[in-house]
Design a protein around this motif. Structure first.
Motif, short mmCIF file in Angstrom:
data_model
loop_
_atom_site.label_atom_id
_atom_site.label_comp_id
_atom_site.label_asym_id
_atom_site.label_seq_id
_atom_site.Cartn_x
_atom_site.Cartn_y
_atom_site.Cartn_z
N UNK B 475 0.83 -1.21 0.00
CA UNK B 475 0.00 0.00 0.00
C UNK B 475 0.86 1.26 0.00
N UNK B 476 2.05 1.16 0.60
CA UNK B 476 2.96 2.30 0.55
C UNK B 476 3.35 2.61 -0.89
N UNK B 477 3.71 1.56 -1.62
CA UNK B 477 4.06 1.70 -3.03
C UNK B 477 2.90 2.26 -3.83
N UNK B 478 1.71 1.79 -3.53
CA UNK B 478 0.58 2.08 -4.40
C UNK B 478 -0.24 3.28 -3.94
N UNK B 479 0.02 3.78 -2.75
CA UNK B 479 -0.71 4.97 -2.29
C UNK B 479 -0.42 6.09 -3.28
N UNK B 480 -1.48 6.79 -3.73
CA UNK B 480 -1.26 7.80 -4.76
C UNK B 480 -0.63 9.05 -4.18
N UNK B 481 -0.66 9.18 -2.86
CA UNK B 481 0.03 10.30 -2.23
C UNK B 481 -0.82 11.55 -2.08
N UNK B 482 -2.07 11.46 -2.50
CA UNK B 482 -2.89 12.66 -2.45
C UNK B 482 -3.26 13.05 -1.01
N UNK B 483 -3.61 12.06 -0.19
CA UNK B 483 -4.00 12.43 1.18
C UNK B 483 -2.94 11.98 2.19
N UNK B 489 0.70 7.91 7.04
CA UNK B 489 0.30 6.94 8.06
C UNK B 489 0.79 5.55 7.76
N UNK B 490 0.63 5.11 6.50
CA UNK B 490 1.07 3.77 6.17
C UNK B 490 2.60 3.69 6.18
N UNK B 491 3.27 4.80 5.85
CA UNK B 491 4.74 4.81 5.88
C UNK B 491 5.22 4.62 7.33
N UNK B 492 4.57 5.30 8.23
CA UNK B 492 4.93 5.21 9.65
C UNK B 492 4.66 3.79 10.17
N UNK B 493 3.52 3.24 9.76
CA UNK B 493 3.21 1.87 10.20
C UNK B 493 4.25 0.90 9.66
N UNK B 494 4.68 1.15 8.42
CA UNK B 494 5.66 0.25 7.84
C UNK B 494 6.99 0.35 8.57
N UNK B 495 7.37 1.58 8.94
CA UNK B 495 8.61 1.74 9.71
C UNK B 495 8.57 0.90 10.98
N UNK B 496 7.44 0.94 11.64
CA UNK B 496 7.34 0.20 12.90
C UNK B 496 7.43 -1.30 12.66
N UNK B 512 1.02 1.40 19.49
CA UNK B 512 1.20 2.49 18.53
C UNK B 512 0.63 2.09 17.16
N UNK B 513 0.86 0.84 16.78
CA UNK B 513 0.33 0.36 15.49
C UNK B 513 -1.19 0.45 15.47
N UNK B 514 -1.81 0.02 16.57
CA UNK B 514 -3.27 0.04 16.60
C UNK B 514 -3.81 1.47 16.56
N UNK B 533 -4.85 -0.55 6.86
CA UNK B 533 -4.37 -1.16 8.10
C UNK B 533 -4.92 -2.57 8.36
N UNK B 534 -5.90 -3.01 7.58
CA UNK B 534 -6.53 -4.30 7.88
C UNK B 534 -5.57 -5.49 8.01
N UNK B 535 -4.62 -5.66 7.08
CA UNK B 535 -3.72 -6.81 7.25
C UNK B 535 -2.94 -6.77 8.55
#
Ligand SMILES: Cc1cc2nc3c(=O)[nH]c(=O)nc-3n(C[C@H](O)[C@H](O)[C@H](O)COP(=O)(O)O)c2cc1C
Ligand code: FES
Lengths: 174, 621
Positions: B475-483, B489-496, B512-514, B533-535
């Protein structure tokens, strides 16, 4: 959608640009023509060269910034020339859980390139994909339009060999 | 496959369609004996075209010449067993057929009447000959896929002979737009693209808005990794989608449709284009269809490799020729969609249900399925399961039946661990919930979703923290970046999660993830972010102990997370030096013919030594 044939008048840029002009003329009255035109350009040149962008912007009357914006949004468009064979390793879920990463590692090592790069002989470009819809045969890689299934890291060398040997024979069939 | 358009003339009314159908069904060609060869994407990749050529050539040279037709069909289902061949006269199912087996089949079976045992499917110790008796088929209910594997997808005559375009004829000759919508509403059909919105309601909205043009769009972007249902329908029965779209267009009052097909599916595009051209030649697309005032035409638009373009507003923006960024709703597409006109967007499988539904009537359709979810659902079964492929079952069928009865169980011999359903918006179903009925409500309760139908089975060798990381990366790759919530948010979750996979997580990371997941879900612009965040949430819910092991014990029990594993060379090493040669960081030492050693401080855990060693002398743990 108009069928785009590989130019038969040689591969010089001039000839291809002329061909592009013809294609733009047939597509330009379609609503939302920019993306079909870019797709045609990508398959004509194998990438989207600067001159083509200028021409598209002028003929479709779209600002350059928009044309660039669209090109960079979609992963199928490339601003850099690509190799004759684009190898795409599927990193979709089914392939991932069945060892796609190891295949990618093996390819990187064999070709000595990273994702998105092209070998110096312009033969192979390494890329990744997100599911080719062949998950039943995972892990899968695609070389241009050919699907190779159940690939093991140790198969990589052989697969590459069949293409590098083809180099001398003739052009790939579309 | 070449174009098969002959000089045809338009079908002007229901009688002409009926006449054509009876002419076709009584034709010699239709009634001839057939050999069905799967020409689905999977079997073609496995070499089915070579098998077909061998059949054509060898039959022509045999005394059977002229008595048997060799027919290419759409996906027969069990991709993992391909190339698949079915002998029509006695329903014999042959698997993994190679060109050199063709001679055997012709001589022993077609001429001699004896099946060829070694090409039959094995269930336990018994070889099963008949397709209908294979557990893979016996446990399915093929309704939407009824033609897939029976007709030649590039021959409209095959489709018409099997009752094709009768539903369109019925709608145009004896129904009004309202009664069509009423039937669809009564059927309880819900969108098969993921969200499960009632199709009749959607059509009703678009019907209500008046405008000089309306559009009907088919979503064939099929971006969920691990899903290939839509691909198989387009490749195997493209006319069912065209017919469904035409009926939808009639219902909402549209005269132009677009099919948005992802770039990865060249074969689907090719066959759909052939089908569109054939439908035009018969006057089933174009002006005055069936002699009525109804006009409708279709165009294919190809995607360009952006997952977010499967989202409805992004898809519309993309057809308009822009960056495929979603836009806020309302206004909903039913009011202001493509070029600001009222627009209906449905999934391929949704459209493919429509002809069946109109022919049967809504109430009959609603007899299959559960209380709240009607009809059948097609799943793409993949991962570590014996028979991966395309299956169709009534909505509400238990997961266990798919994995074990149809899929033949786990292929690796290791225990089942989880099934991932719903792609990047979905979740994982652990072993204790194997009996969950596959319907919208039951799956939601477990934190998964029905999604579009991708179902990936994982055995004990998959690390669930790594699976969560995999989807976040996606989802990080595919997020269009508009919002911002989705992009950041997904970038931060991925870092964690990355940190946890590297053995540097803290217990507080889980909270923190939740917390982040909540924000991303609530604040994102489109479905991509809202479900991203579902997965993570679903693996946290069902596999929390694995997260804790990674954090507290710095251990990945499946040896997937590179930073937590160690490679070791065992005594079986004979000093052949191949591992030493492939190691990119020179971390392996040892003299020729002597036991080698890995320097774990230098090792980057690329795994090349392991895959190179021919003597199974290297292990990771
Ligand atoms: C990020 C994202 C990707 C999507 N991808 C697809 C897709 O590939 N195919 C699809 O049919 N629907 C997809 N959808 C759902 C569509 O937005 C839409 O709900 C659906 O196509 C409507 O058709 P239906 O009512 O027939 O299901 C996606 C949604 C999101 C948020
Ligand atoms: S996940 Fe690789 S082809 Fe679908």
């Amino acid at each position: 959608m108009a069928k785009v044939e590989k130019c038969s008048c040689g591969t010089d840029e001039e000839g291809l640009l002329e061909r592009l002009t013809e294609i733009i003329n047939t597509l330009k009255d379609k609503p939302g023509a920019l993306i079909p035109v870019l797709q045609a350009t990508q398959s004509l040149f194998g990438f989207i060269p600067q001159e083509a962008i200028l021409k598209i912007s002028e003929m479709l009357n779209e600002p350059l910034s928009k044309v660039y914006g669209v090109i960079t949004f979609y992963s199928f468009f490339s601003l850099k020339p690509r190799g004759k064979y684009v190898i795409r390793v599927c990193l979709g879920t089914a392939c991932y859980v069945q060892g796609a990463n190891e295949i990618l590692t093996a390819l990187k090592q064999q070709l000595s390139v990273e994702i998105g790069e092209t070998t110096p002989d312009k033969l192979f470009t390494l890329d990744v994909g997100r599911c080719f819809g062949a998950c039943g045969l995972a892990p899968v890689i695609m070389v241009n339009d050919d699907v190779h299934q159940w690939v093991k890291p140790s198969d990589v060398k052989k697969i590459l060999g069949t293409y590098s040997r083809r180099k001398v024979v003739n052009k790939e069939e579309e | 496959m070449e174009d098969t358009i002959k000089n045809t003339h338009s079908i002007k009314n229901a009688e002409e369609l009926n006449a054509l159908q009876s002419k076709l069904t009584s034709s010699k060609e239709f009634n001839s004996e057939k050999i069905y060869i799967c020409a689905g994407g999977g079997c073609i990749a496995s070499g089915s075209m070579k098998v077909k050529d061998a059949f054509v050539k060898q039959i022509a040279e045999s005394k059977l010449n002229g008595t048997i037709e060799v027919m290419e069909t759409g996906c027969l289902g069990p991709c993992a067993l391909g190339p698949v061949v079915v002998i029509g006269k006695d329903d014999t199912f042959y698997q993994s057929v190679r060109a050199q087996d063709v001679k055997d089949i012709i001589e022993n079976h077609l001429v001699g009447g004896q099946v060829v045992p070694h090409l039959l499917h094995l269930v336990g110790d018994t070889r099963v000959a008949k397709k209908s008796e294979l557990p893979f088929y016996k446990n399915q209910d093929k309704k939407v896929l009824r033609n897939c594997g029976k007709i030649n997808p590039v021959k409209i005559e095959d489709y018409i002979a099997c009752g094709g375009y009768q539903a369109l004829s019925k709608a145009l000759s004896s129904m009004t737009a309202e009664t069509v919508i009423n039937e669809v509403t009564a059927s309880g059909l819900r969108g098969r693209g993921g969200a499960g919105f009632p199709t009749g309601t959607k059509w009703g909205f678009a019907r209500k808005y008046q405008d000089d043009e309306k559009y009907i769009l088919c979503n064939a972007d099929e971006g969920d990794p691990g899903a290939f249902m839509d691909r198989s329908i387009l490749e195997g029965d493209p006319h069912s989608v065209i017919e469904g779209m035409a009926i939808g267009a009639f219902a909402i009052g549209s005269s132009q449709g677009y099919v948005y097909v992802r770039a990865e599916y060249p074969l689907a595009v090719e066959r759909l284009q052939i089908a569109i051209d054939q439908a035009r030649a018969y006057g089933l697309l174009g002006h005055h269809i069936f002699g009525t005032a109804f006009n409708f035409d279709l165009e294919i638009r190809k995607g360009s490799g952006a997952f977010v373009c499967g989202e409805e507003t992004a898809l519309i923006t993309s057809i308009e020729g822009n960056r495929g960024e979603p836009r806020p709703r309302p206004p909903f597409p039913a009011e202001k969609g493509l070029w600001n006109k009222p627009t209906v967007l449905n999934n391929v499988e949704t459209f493919s249900n429509i002809p069946l539904l109109i022919n049967q009537g809504g109430l009959k359709f609603a007899e299959t399925g559960t209380d709240k979810s009607k009809g059948t659902k097609i799943f793409a079964l993949a991962g570590t399961v014996n028979i991966s492929g395309l299956v169709e079952v009534p909505v509400g069928t238990p997961l266990r039946k798919l994995v074990y009865d149809i899929g033949g169980g786990i292929s690796t011999g290791k225990p089942y661990k989880a099934a991932q359903i719903g792609g990047p918006s979905g979740g994982c179903i652990p072993a204790e919930h194997l009996d969950v009925p596959l319907d919208y409500e039951s799956l939601n309760k477990l934190g998964a979703i029905m999604g579009s139908g991708g179902l990936i089975v994982m055995d004990e060798s998959s690390c669930m923290v790594d699976v969560a990381r995999f989807f976040l990366e996606f989802v990080q790759d595919e997020s269009c970046g508009k919002c911002v919530p989705c992009r950041e948010g997904t970038a931060r979750m991925k870092q964690i999660v990355d940190r946890i996979c590297q053995g540097q997580g803290q217990m507080s990371d889980l909270d923190e993830l939740e917390r982040l997941a909540g924000t991303v879900t609530n604040a994102s612009l489109c479905g991509l972010g809202q479900t991203a965040p579902n997965p993570v949430l679903s693996t946290l819910r069902h596999f929390k102990d694995e997260y804790i092991e990674h954090i507290r014990d710095k251990k990945c029990r499946t040896a997937v997370c590179k930073d937590l594993i160690v490679f070791e060379i065992l005594d079986a090493c004979n000093g052949c030096q191949s591992c030493k040669k492939v190691c990119p960081v020179e971390a392996i030492h040892g003299e020729k013919k002597q036991h080698h050693i890995i320097n774990t401080d230098l090792c980057i855990r690329c795994g090349l030594c392991l895959s190179t060693c021919k003597f199974d002398a290297i292990v990771k743990y």
